[in-house]
Design a protein around this motif. Structure first.
Motif, PDB file in Angstrom:
ATOM      1  N   UNK A   3       0.858  -1.182   0.000  1.00 15.75           N
ATOM      2  CA  UNK A   3       0.000   0.000   0.000  1.00 15.75           C
ATOM      3  C   UNK A   3       0.895   1.234   0.000  1.00 15.75           C
ATOM      4  N   UNK A   4       0.682   2.118  -0.957  1.00 13.67           N
ATOM      5  CA  UNK A   4       1.444   3.361  -0.981  1.00 13.67           C
ATOM      6  C   UNK A   4       0.773   4.363  -0.046  1.00 13.67           C
ATOM      7  N   UNK A   5       1.586   5.029   0.790  1.00 12.97           N
ATOM      8  CA  UNK A   5       1.066   5.967   1.774  1.00 12.97           C
ATOM      9  C   UNK A   5       1.663   7.349   1.533  1.00 12.97           C
ATOM     10  N   UNK A   6       0.786   8.337   1.391  1.00 10.82           N
ATOM     11  CA  UNK A   6       1.190   9.730   1.286  1.00 10.82           C
ATOM     12  C   UNK A   6       0.857  10.425   2.596  1.00 10.82           C
ATOM     13  N   UNK A   7       1.841  11.028   3.229  1.00 10.29           N
ATOM     14  CA  UNK A   7       1.596  11.734   4.484  1.00 10.29           C
ATOM     15  C   UNK A   7       2.640  12.837   4.648  1.00 10.29           C
ATOM     16  N   UNK A   8       2.512  13.594   5.727  1.00  2.00           N
ATOM     17  CA  UNK A   8       3.386  14.716   6.082  1.00  2.00           C
ATOM     18  C   UNK A   8       2.937  15.987   5.380  1.00  2.00           C
ATOM     19  N   UNK A   9       2.427  16.921   6.169  1.00  2.59           N
ATOM     20  CA  UNK A   9       2.063  18.219   5.626  1.00  2.59           C
ATOM     21  C   UNK A   9       2.215  19.276   6.710  1.00  2.59           C
ATOM     22  N   UNK A  10       1.753  20.448   6.431  1.00  2.00           N
ATOM     23  CA  UNK A  10       1.998  21.602   7.299  1.00  2.00           C
ATOM     24  C   UNK A  10       1.531  21.369   8.732  1.00  2.00           C
ATOM     25  N   UNK A  29       2.074  -4.194   3.658  1.00  2.00           N
ATOM     26  CA  UNK A  29       3.401  -3.622   3.522  1.00  2.00           C
ATOM     27  C   UNK A  29       3.250  -2.184   3.046  1.00  2.00           C
ATOM     28  N   UNK A  30       3.617  -1.239   3.884  1.00  2.00           N
ATOM     29  CA  UNK A  30       3.410   0.168   3.555  1.00  2.00           C
ATOM     30  C   UNK A  30       4.661   0.756   2.905  1.00  2.00           C
ATOM     31  N   UNK A  31       4.450   1.401   1.782  1.00  2.11           N
ATOM     32  CA  UNK A  31       5.515   2.073   1.054  1.00  2.11           C
ATOM     33  C   UNK A  31       5.292   3.567   1.222  1.00  2.11           C
ATOM     34  N   UNK A  32       6.216   4.229   1.898  1.00  2.00           N
ATOM     35  CA  UNK A  32       6.025   5.616   2.305  1.00  2.00           C
ATOM     36  C   UNK A  32       6.555   6.567   1.242  1.00  2.00           C
ATOM     37  N   UNK A  33       5.742   7.535   0.888  1.00  2.00           N
ATOM     38  CA  UNK A  33       6.142   8.545  -0.084  1.00  2.00           C
ATOM     39  C   UNK A  33       6.278   9.869   0.647  1.00  2.00           C
ATOM     40  N   UNK A  34       7.529  10.229   0.950  1.00  2.00           N
ATOM     41  CA  UNK A  34       7.801  11.464   1.681  1.00  2.00           C
ATOM     42  C   UNK A  34       8.245  12.586   0.743  1.00  2.00           C
ATOM     43  N   UNK A  35       9.004  12.239  -0.274  1.00  2.00           N
ATOM     44  CA  UNK A  35       9.505  13.248  -1.201  1.00  2.00           C
ATOM     45  C   UNK A  35       8.582  13.347  -2.402  1.00  2.00           C
ATOM     46  N   UNK A  36       7.570  14.173  -2.283  1.00  2.00           N
ATOM     47  CA  UNK A  36       6.570  14.255  -3.356  1.00  2.00           C
ATOM     48  C   UNK A  36       7.093  15.015  -4.571  1.00  2.00           C
ATOM     49  N   UNK A  50      -4.016   2.762  -2.101  1.00  2.00           N
ATOM     50  CA  UNK A  50      -3.234   3.934  -1.734  1.00  2.00           C
ATOM     51  C   UNK A  50      -3.922   4.615  -0.555  1.00  2.00           C
ATOM     52  N   UNK A  51      -3.127   5.060   0.423  1.00  2.00           N
ATOM     53  CA  UNK A  51      -3.649   5.867   1.523  1.00  2.00           C
ATOM     54  C   UNK A  51      -3.167   7.298   1.325  1.00  2.00           C
ATOM     55  N   UNK A  52      -4.108   8.233   1.332  1.00  2.00           N
ATOM     56  CA  UNK A  52      -3.779   9.652   1.251  1.00  2.00           C
ATOM     57  C   UNK A  52      -4.158  10.295   2.580  1.00  2.00           C
ATOM     58  N   UNK A  56      -2.809  19.377   0.678  1.00  2.00           N
ATOM     59  CA  UNK A  56      -2.120  19.823  -0.536  1.00  2.00           C
ATOM     60  C   UNK A  56      -0.951  20.758  -0.211  1.00  2.00           C
ATOM     61  N   UNK A  57      -0.069  20.277   0.671  1.00  2.00           N
ATOM     62  CA  UNK A  57       1.206  20.947   0.919  1.00  2.00           C
ATOM     63  C   UNK A  57       2.298  19.891   0.825  1.00  2.00           C
ATOM     64  N   UNK A  58       3.442  20.258   0.285  1.00  5.78           N
ATOM     65  CA  UNK A  58       4.482  19.291  -0.042  1.00  5.78           C
ATOM     66  C   UNK A  58       5.013  18.548   1.183  1.00  5.78           C
ATOM     67  N   UNK A  59       5.179  19.265   2.308  1.00  2.00           N
ATOM     68  CA  UNK A  59       5.703  18.628   3.515  1.00  2.00           C
ATOM     69  C   UNK A  59       5.460  19.539   4.700  1.00  2.00           C
TER      70      UNK A  59
END
Length: 209
Positions: A3-10, A29-36, A50-52, A56-59
């Motif tokens: 599972x792709x995971x998008x996280x980390x924002x303001x 198995x989580x695949x972390x996407x930190x560098x968008x 996919x988990x969102x 809508x902020x890059x990090x």
């Protein structure tokens, strides 16, 4: 299952999501996407789900929007092609003006009062609430939303002194499935046994596209 995971924002550090999903690592198995900035939308096709959980902020340190420059349609296109998308908390925040994201979500976050006691109430006899307490309380941000898709299947509602809101719904988009869970500002919410069950149920449901 990966599972792709998008996280980390303001306002929502990645550490909260990582802690909240850690107990589910036995089954996924989580695949972390930190560098968008280096993320390519076509990589979504590599994952059945996919988990969102990212606004809508890059990090946390880069507040620039990340769904820009043609990436705005990435999640909608992924779901329409048969992907499964689980949107948690900040994943529905700050996309109100990003029309393709608002459309695939079925609505948009509008505001929240200061964090408070929130009671989550689930619908009986629903696939996504199996094993979930019919009513449980957490200290959380109580998200208020505009639900655009009147055909969305609302299976969770949240109540506080500020009112009641839909807080969990599912919808179909093309060949894929979308589930939205609006609670989840604090790790303690993610780690609540009933919320853990909701996450697990939602992942199974969206990945069954």
């Amino acid at each position: 299952m990966s599972v792709q995971v998008f996280c980390d924002d303001r306002f929502h550090p990645a550490a909260t999501v990582r802690e909240g999903l850690a107990p589910l690592g036995r089954d996924w198995s989580f695949v972390w996407t930190d560098n968008v900035h280096e993320w390519k939308p076509e990589s979504l096709a590599d994952f059945p789900a996919v988990i969102l959980s990212k606004s809508n902020t890059a990090s946390a340190t880069d507040w620039s929007p990340w769904l820009v420059g043609g990436k705005e349609t990435a999640f909608r296109d992924y779901v329409r092609a048969g992907g499964g998308l689980l949107i948690v908390h900040s994943g529905c925040a700050s996309y109100a003006q990003v029309e393709p994201m608002r459309a695939v979500t079925g609505g948009a976050f509008t505001h929240h009062p200061p964090a408070c006691e929130v009671t989550i109430e689930s619908t009986d006899d629903h696939a996504l609430t199996a094993g979930v307490d019919a009513r449980f309380s957490v200290f959380d941000e109580h998200y208020f939303v505009t639900l655009d898709d009147l055909d969305a299947d609302v299976f969770l509602r949240s109540r506080s002194s500020h009112g009641m809101q839909p807080s969990g719904w599912t919808r179909r988009e093309g060949a894929g499935r979308v589930c939205v869970l609006t609670p989840g500002h604090f790790a303690q919410v993610w780690l609540h046994p009933s919320f853990q069950k909701l996450l697990a149920n939602a992942l199974r449901w969206v990945s069954a596209s």
